[in-house]
Design a protein around this motif. Structure first.
Motif, PDB file in Angstrom:
ATOM      1  N   ALA A   4       0.860  -1.187   0.000  1.00 18.87           N
ATOM      2  CA  ALA A   4       0.000   0.000   0.000  1.00 18.87           C
ATOM      3  C   ALA A   4       0.895   1.235   0.000  1.00 18.87           C
ATOM      4  O   ALA A   4       1.595   1.492   0.986  1.00 18.87           O
ATOM      5  N   ILE A   5       0.871   1.993  -1.083  1.00 21.60           N
ATOM      6  CA  ILE A   5       1.777   3.123  -1.262  1.00 21.60           C
ATOM      7  C   ILE A   5       0.951   4.404  -1.345  1.00 21.60           C
ATOM      8  O   ILE A   5       0.074   4.540  -2.203  1.00 21.60           O
ATOM      9  N   HIS A   6       1.250   5.342  -0.463  1.00 21.49           N
ATOM     10  CA  HIS A   6       0.531   6.621  -0.477  1.00 21.49           C
ATOM     11  C   HIS A   6       0.811   7.343  -1.791  1.00 21.49           C
ATOM     12  O   HIS A   6       1.935   7.292  -2.315  1.00 21.49           O
ATOM     13  N   PRO A   7      -0.178   8.027  -2.339  1.00 21.52           N
ATOM     14  CA  PRO A   7       0.034   8.685  -3.643  1.00 21.52           C
ATOM     15  C   PRO A   7       1.123   9.761  -3.650  1.00 21.52           C
ATOM     16  O   PRO A   7       1.649  10.106  -4.713  1.00 21.52           O
ATOM     17  N   THR A   8       1.483  10.298  -2.491  1.00 26.67           N
ATOM     18  CA  THR A   8       2.554  11.300  -2.455  1.00 26.67           C
ATOM     19  C   THR A   8       3.934  10.688  -2.301  1.00 26.67           C
ATOM     20  O   THR A   8       4.943  11.408  -2.339  1.00 26.67           O
ATOM     21  N   ALA A   9       4.005   9.390  -2.088  1.00 31.78           N
ATOM     22  CA  ALA A   9       5.299   8.722  -1.900  1.00 31.78           C
ATOM     23  C   ALA A   9       5.946   8.427  -3.243  1.00 31.78           C
ATOM     24  O   ALA A   9       5.263   8.275  -4.266  1.00 31.78           O
ATOM     25  N   PHE A  10       7.291   8.305  -3.231  1.00 39.74           N
ATOM     26  CA  PHE A  10       8.020   7.869  -4.420  1.00 39.74           C
ATOM     27  C   PHE A  10       8.699   6.538  -4.111  1.00 39.74           C
ATOM     28  O   PHE A  10       9.462   6.438  -3.141  1.00 39.74           O
ATOM     29  N   VAL A  11       8.441   5.540  -4.937  1.00 41.66           N
ATOM     30  CA  VAL A  11       9.090   4.236  -4.826  1.00 41.66           C
ATOM     31  C   VAL A  11       9.770   3.950  -6.151  1.00 41.66           C
ATOM     32  O   VAL A  11       9.104   3.880  -7.201  1.00 41.66           O
ATOM     33  N   ASP A  12      11.080   3.805  -6.137  1.00 42.20           N
ATOM     34  CA  ASP A  12      11.819   3.530  -7.368  1.00 42.20           C
ATOM     35  C   ASP A  12      11.330   2.221  -7.987  1.00 42.20           C
ATOM     36  O   ASP A  12      11.090   1.244  -7.266  1.00 42.20           O
ATOM     37  N   PRO A  13      11.206   2.162  -9.286  1.00 43.97           N
ATOM     38  CA  PRO A  13      10.760   0.915  -9.923  1.00 43.97           C
ATOM     39  C   PRO A  13      11.654  -0.279  -9.633  1.00 43.97           C
ATOM     40  O   PRO A  13      11.204  -1.432  -9.717  1.00 43.97           O
TER      41      PRO A  13
END
Length: 260
Positions: A4-13
């Motif tokens: 579950a990733i918040h829309p403001t977070a950045f997760v590298d592919p």
């Protein structure tokens, strides 16, 4: 269950997140980061790689995990941070990766509590079931064994070792190896002040085991004997006590002098 990733977070592919991972608001998860199932990140956490994080860890707000080591010799070589399972990292905790000249890996075990503003520097090796109270700090290359408690504002000099079940008092500045089972209190620099008897009782140590550790403590830290003579005394005591044997094995095997 997917992450579950918040829309403001950045997760590298290139990051790998296990089942049920939660990434809070405004987090940054960089490349070459692996996170085990059930781990959660509060808001504004930063995780840089290469970093491997196990299962069911909790990172509260503003943690900075896996950053470059604060070492002028670091030249961008590939180094790692490895974190086990079930740890709790409170607000503003910082943990750095290792250095090429220091073994290349900073490592934290399982079920540790790192309270607000704790700092774990490059190439440190932390065991299991430890508590780091607010603002406690490890310099580089420190080894902390299992069940160690560091009180608030305590600090450990680089290359020191802290033996299992030791207790470091509030504000103590440690510049030598702390033998297992000891209590250390502030007096200029921290000095031994007996054994951590209450902590040992809470972990199931019986009266005979504690008595043997007390005899060993008196032989090394209260007798006035040279370290060589104290080791000879411990050899005799270790015949009947695995705990004394652990203390004896610890002494004399580090780069820093024994704290006495």
């Amino acid at each position: 269950m997917s992450a579950a990733i918040h829309p403001t977070a950045f997760v590298d592919p290139a990051a790998k997140l296990g089942d049920g991972v939660v990434v809070g608001a405004f987090c940054y998860i960089g490349a070459d980061v692996e996170v085990g199932a059930g781990t959660a990140f509060g808001p504004h956490c930063v995780v840089q790689g290469p970093t491997r994080i196990g299962r069911d860890n909790r990172f509260h707000a503003q943690c900075a995990i896996g950053g470059d080591p604060q070492d002028k010799k670091f030249a961008g070589e590939r180094t790692e941070l490895v974190i086990g399972d079930g740890n709790s990292f409170r607000e503003f905790v910082t943990v750095n990766r290792g250095t090429g000249s220091g073994g290349g890996v900073t490592r934290i075990g399982d079920r540790n509590w790192l309270l607000a503003y704790t700092h774990i520097a490059h190439d440190c090796q932390v065991g299991n079931d430890c508590v780091f109270s607010n603002n406690s700090t490890l310099a580089g290359h420190v080894v902390v064994e299992d069940h160690v408690i560091m009180s608030g504002f305590a600090g450990i000099h680089q290359f020191c070792r802290v033996g299992a079940h030791a207790f470091i008092g509030m504000g103590a500045l440690v510049n030598g190896d702390v033998a297992p089972f000891l209590m250390v209190a502030q007096d200029g620099y921290g000095r031994p002040r007996g054994i951590n008897a209450e902590g040992l009782k809470r972990r199931g140590f019986g009266p005979e085991r504690i008595a043997a550790i007390k005899r060993a403590y008196r032989a090394v830290f209260m007798s006035g004997a040279s370290l060589e003579d104290a080791r000879a005394k411990l050899e005799a005591l270790a015949a009947d006590s695995a705990d004394v044997r652990a203390l004896l094995d610890f002494i004399g095997n580090g780069e820093r002098p024994l704290l006495r």
